[in-house]
Design a protein around this motif. Structure first.
Motif, PDB file in Angstrom:
ATOM      1  N   GLN A 257      67.774  43.596  32.471  1.00 13.73           N
ATOM      2  CA  GLN A 257      67.394  44.659  31.525  1.00 13.73           C
ATOM      3  C   GLN A 257      67.478  46.045  32.146  1.00 13.73           C
ATOM      4  N   ARG A 258      67.463  46.123  33.478  1.00 14.42           N
ATOM      5  CA  ARG A 258      67.496  47.435  34.125  1.00 14.42           C
ATOM      6  C   ARG A 258      68.912  47.887  34.474  1.00 14.42           C
ATOM      7  N   GLY A 259      69.877  46.955  34.316  1.00 16.70           N
ATOM      8  CA  GLY A 259      71.235  47.309  34.732  1.00 16.70           C
ATOM      9  C   GLY A 259      72.140  47.622  33.552  1.00 16.70           C
ATOM     10  N   GLY A 260      73.401  47.857  33.869  1.00 15.38           N
ATOM     11  CA  GLY A 260      74.416  48.043  32.835  1.00 15.38           C
ATOM     12  C   GLY A 260      74.702  49.494  32.521  1.00 15.38           C
ATOM     13  N   ASN A 261      75.812  49.683  31.814  1.00 17.08           N
ATOM     14  CA  ASN A 261      76.227  51.044  31.442  1.00 17.08           C
ATOM     15  C   ASN A 261      75.256  51.624  30.423  1.00 17.08           C
ATOM     16  N   PRO A 262      74.816  52.858  30.643  1.00 17.23           N
ATOM     17  CA  PRO A 262      73.891  53.463  29.681  1.00 17.23           C
ATOM     18  C   PRO A 262      74.526  53.650  28.307  1.00 17.23           C
ATOM     19  N   THR A 263      73.704  53.541  27.278  1.00 17.83           N
ATOM     20  CA  THR A 263      74.184  53.798  25.917  1.00 17.83           C
ATOM     21  C   THR A 263      74.461  55.296  25.760  1.00 17.83           C
ATOM     22  N   CYS A 264      75.108  55.627  24.658  1.00 13.87           N
ATOM     23  CA  CYS A 264      75.417  57.039  24.369  1.00 13.87           C
ATOM     24  C   CYS A 264      74.121  57.858  24.366  1.00 13.87           C
ATOM     25  N   LYS A 265      73.080  57.321  23.715  1.00 13.97           N
ATOM     26  CA  LYS A 265      71.810  58.049  23.615  1.00 13.97           C
ATOM     27  C   LYS A 265      71.240  58.340  25.008  1.00 13.97           C
ATOM     28  N   ASP A 266      71.253  57.330  25.888  1.00 16.43           N
ATOM     29  CA  ASP A 266      70.716  57.558  27.233  1.00 16.43           C
ATOM     30  C   ASP A 266      71.538  58.585  28.007  1.00 16.43           C
ATOM     31  N   ARG A 267      72.847  58.555  27.849  1.00 15.18           N
ATOM     32  CA  ARG A 267      73.682  59.532  28.569  1.00 15.18           C
ATOM     33  C   ARG A 267      73.407  60.954  28.084  1.00 15.18           C
ATOM     34  N   VAL A 268      73.249  61.099  26.777  1.00 15.36           N
ATOM     35  CA  VAL A 268      73.079  62.445  26.211  1.00 15.36           C
ATOM     36  C   VAL A 268      71.683  62.995  26.534  1.00 15.36           C
ATOM     37  N   PHE A 269      70.655  62.164  26.340  1.00 15.11           N
ATOM     38  CA  PHE A 269      69.297  62.616  26.679  1.00 15.11           C
ATOM     39  C   PHE A 269      69.195  62.954  28.170  1.00 15.11           C
ATOM     40  N   ALA A 270      69.779  62.097  29.009  1.00 15.38           N
ATOM     41  CA  ALA A 270      69.729  62.326  30.461  1.00 15.38           C
ATOM     42  C   ALA A 270      70.405  63.645  30.809  1.00 15.38           C
ATOM     43  N   SER A 271      71.528  63.918  30.157  1.00 15.81           N
ATOM     44  CA  SER A 271      72.259  65.160  30.442  1.00 15.81           C
ATOM     45  C   SER A 271      71.436  66.368  30.016  1.00 15.81           C
ATOM     46  N   ALA A 272      70.843  66.283  28.825  1.00 13.45           N
ATOM     47  CA  ALA A 272      70.053  67.419  28.327  1.00 13.45           C
ATOM     48  C   ALA A 272      68.810  67.644  29.191  1.00 13.45           C
ATOM     49  N   MET A 273      68.146  66.549  29.555  1.00 12.83           N
ATOM     50  CA  MET A 273      66.920  66.689  30.355  1.00 12.83           C
ATOM     51  C   MET A 273      67.220  67.193  31.763  1.00 12.83           C
ATOM     52  N   GLY A 274      68.317  66.709  32.353  1.00 16.31           N
ATOM     53  CA  GLY A 274      68.698  67.145  33.709  1.00 16.31           C
ATOM     54  C   GLY A 274      68.992  68.635  33.713  1.00 16.31           C
ATOM     55  N   THR A 275      69.694  69.092  32.687  1.00 18.05           N
ATOM     56  CA  THR A 275      70.025  70.520  32.578  1.00 18.05           C
ATOM     57  C   THR A 275      68.757  71.349  32.433  1.00 18.05           C
ATOM     58  N   MET A 276      67.869  70.880  31.549  1.00 16.33           N
ATOM     59  CA  MET A 276      66.651  71.652  31.290  1.00 16.33           C
ATOM     60  C   MET A 276      65.762  71.722  32.536  1.00 16.33           C
ATOM     61  N   ALA A 277      65.732  70.626  33.300  1.00 15.45           N
ATOM     62  CA  ALA A 277      64.899  70.613  34.506  1.00 15.45           C
ATOM     63  C   ALA A 277      65.329  71.733  35.458  1.00 15.45           C
ATOM     64  N   VAL A 278      66.636  71.919  35.611  1.00 14.51           N
ATOM     65  CA  VAL A 278      67.133  72.973  36.515  1.00 14.51           C
ATOM     66  C   VAL A 278      66.789  74.349  35.947  1.00 14.51           C
ATOM     67  N   GLU A 279      66.938  74.498  34.639  1.00  8.78           N
ATOM     68  CA  GLU A 279      66.609  75.795  34.021  1.00  8.78           C
ATOM     69  C   GLU A 279      65.134  76.139  34.251  1.00  8.78           C
ATOM     70  N   LEU A 280      64.276  75.137  34.129  1.00 10.76           N
ATOM     71  CA  LEU A 280      62.839  75.375  34.329  1.00 10.76           C
ATOM     72  C   LEU A 280      62.538  75.771  35.776  1.00 10.76           C
ATOM     73  N   LEU A 281      63.208  75.096  36.723  1.00 12.10           N
ATOM     74  CA  LEU A 281      63.004  75.465  38.136  1.00 12.10           C
ATOM     75  C   LEU A 281      63.413  76.913  38.358  1.00 12.10           C
ATOM     76  N   CYS A 282      64.541  77.287  37.752  1.00 13.81           N
ATOM     77  CA  CYS A 282      65.026  78.658  37.923  1.00 13.81           C
ATOM     78  C   CYS A 282      64.056  79.675  37.325  1.00 13.81           C
ATOM     79  N   GLU A 283      63.336  79.244  36.287  1.00 12.18           N
ATOM     80  CA  GLU A 283      62.348  80.152  35.671  1.00 12.18           C
ATOM     81  C   GLU A 283      61.038  80.168  36.454  1.00 12.18           C
ATOM     82  N   GLY A 284      61.000  79.384  37.544  1.00 15.01           N
ATOM     83  CA  GLY A 284      59.792  79.364  38.373  1.00 15.01           C
ATOM     84  C   GLY A 284      58.686  78.464  37.833  1.00 15.01           C
ATOM     85  N   LYS A 285      59.054  77.557  36.926  1.00 12.33           N
ATOM     86  CA  LYS A 285      58.036  76.672  36.343  1.00 12.33           C
ATOM     87  C   LYS A 285      57.752  75.505  37.292  1.00 12.33           C
TER      88      LYS A 285
END
Ligand code: ADP
Ligand code: F6P
Length: 285
Positions: A257-285
């Protein structure tokens, strides 16, 4: 974005989850496109203490958005619960010029440490990554969608053979302390019973009586989806078989259950969250 932050680190911690690689990729590429240096910390907090730190570039995260697991490896490091190690980790970050960290990880474990590091002066942003969907204050965790689809497909297959033999199947899905995987896959596969740690309190007699009642009405097979934390599925199957006379098998889906290629939803959410995390760090959060 502010230029105060020059170098960030990224690590994965706790149980791996499909989509973690997509999140790492987003962190690295967002960081680089904003002029930051990005360092990969391997094997979670354990690797941080051992200074297992590598430079990342756009190429190091090439061809990984579609893969399961985590290219940075993951670990559980119990030492980190002690303040002295949290201080040591912050010193290591300063030594490597790391101003902030993105932690991609699961429930309170990985997130707890993240807040400890922030207290030590290293701003840390958590990206929720666990198949269990059990992190407070977020409605989604990376890996959940892939895991439930993997489990659902497995349960569909089990139903075929269970029905052919007129058997009862106890299927154990992951989730030591959270029943979300059981609930979702149970509903999606039309399970007759779904047992979660949150709702099930050991009343097996109730299940047995229902199996007996429905059998009288002609219903032969049964699927019981059992969350890992509920208890021993093999024992449960034996008890049901003895009490009802219906042949019963237990199947533990386990780490597939923990392995395998991520679904489209997981890839997109992961991409959006990863991007936002960097933006927040840059804002000093
Ligand atoms: P997950 O992130 O999937 O919940 P764990 O619960 O195993 O995984 O936690 C990951 C790591 O977080 C642990 O190995 C340990 O290093 C750290 N950790 C867990 N709980 C604490 C805590 N209370 N204080 C500090 N660090 C912790
Ligand atoms: O946190 C994710 C998870 O897969 C849980 O569902 C499960 O209880 C646990 O990790 C299993 O951990 P391990 O990999 O140590 O067996």
């Amino acid at each position: 974005m502010s230029n105060a932050v020059k170098t960030i680190g990224v690590l994965t911690s706790g149980g791996d989850a499909p989509g973690m690689n997509a999140a790492i990729r987003a962190v690295v590429r967002t960081g680089i496109s904003n002029g930051l240096n990005v360092k990969g910390i391997r094997r979670g907090y354990a690797g941080l203490l051992e200074e297992d730190i590598i430079d990342m570039n756009n190429l190091s995260v090439s061809d990984i958005i579609q893969t399961g697991g985590t290219i940075l490896y993951t670990a559980r490091c119990l030492e980190f619960k002690k303040k002295e190690y949290q201080q040591k980790a912050a010193e290591i970050c300063r030594k490597h010029g790391i101003d902030g960290i993105v932690v991609i990880g699961g429930d309170d474990g990985s997130f707890n440490v993240a807040s400890r590091l922030s207290e030590q002066g290293i701003n840390t942003i958590g990206v929720p990554g666990t198949i269990d969907l059990d992190i407070a204050c977020t409605e989604y965790t990376i890996g959940f969608d892939t895991a439930i689809n993997t489990a659902m497909e497995a349960i569909d297959k089990l139903r075929d053979t269970s029905e052919s033999h007129e058997r009862c199947s106890v299927v154990e899905v992951m989730g030591r302390t959270a029943g979300h995987i059981a609930l979702w896959t149970g509903i999606a596969s039309g399970a007759e019973y779904i047992l979660t740690t949150e709702k099930y309190h050991g009343d097996i007699q109730r299940i047995i009586s229902k199996i007996q009642d429905r059998r009288k009405l002609g219903k032969k097979n049964r699927i019981i989806v059992n969350a890992e934390g509920v208890g021993n599925s093999a024992e449960m199957a034996k008890i049901i078989e003895v009490a009802t006379g219906v042949e019963t098998r237990a199947t533990i889906l386990g780490h597939i259950q923990r392995g395998g290629n991520p679904t489209c939803k997981d890839r997109v959410f992961a991409s959006a969250m990863g991007t936002m995390a960097v933006e927040l760090l840059c804002e000093g959060k």
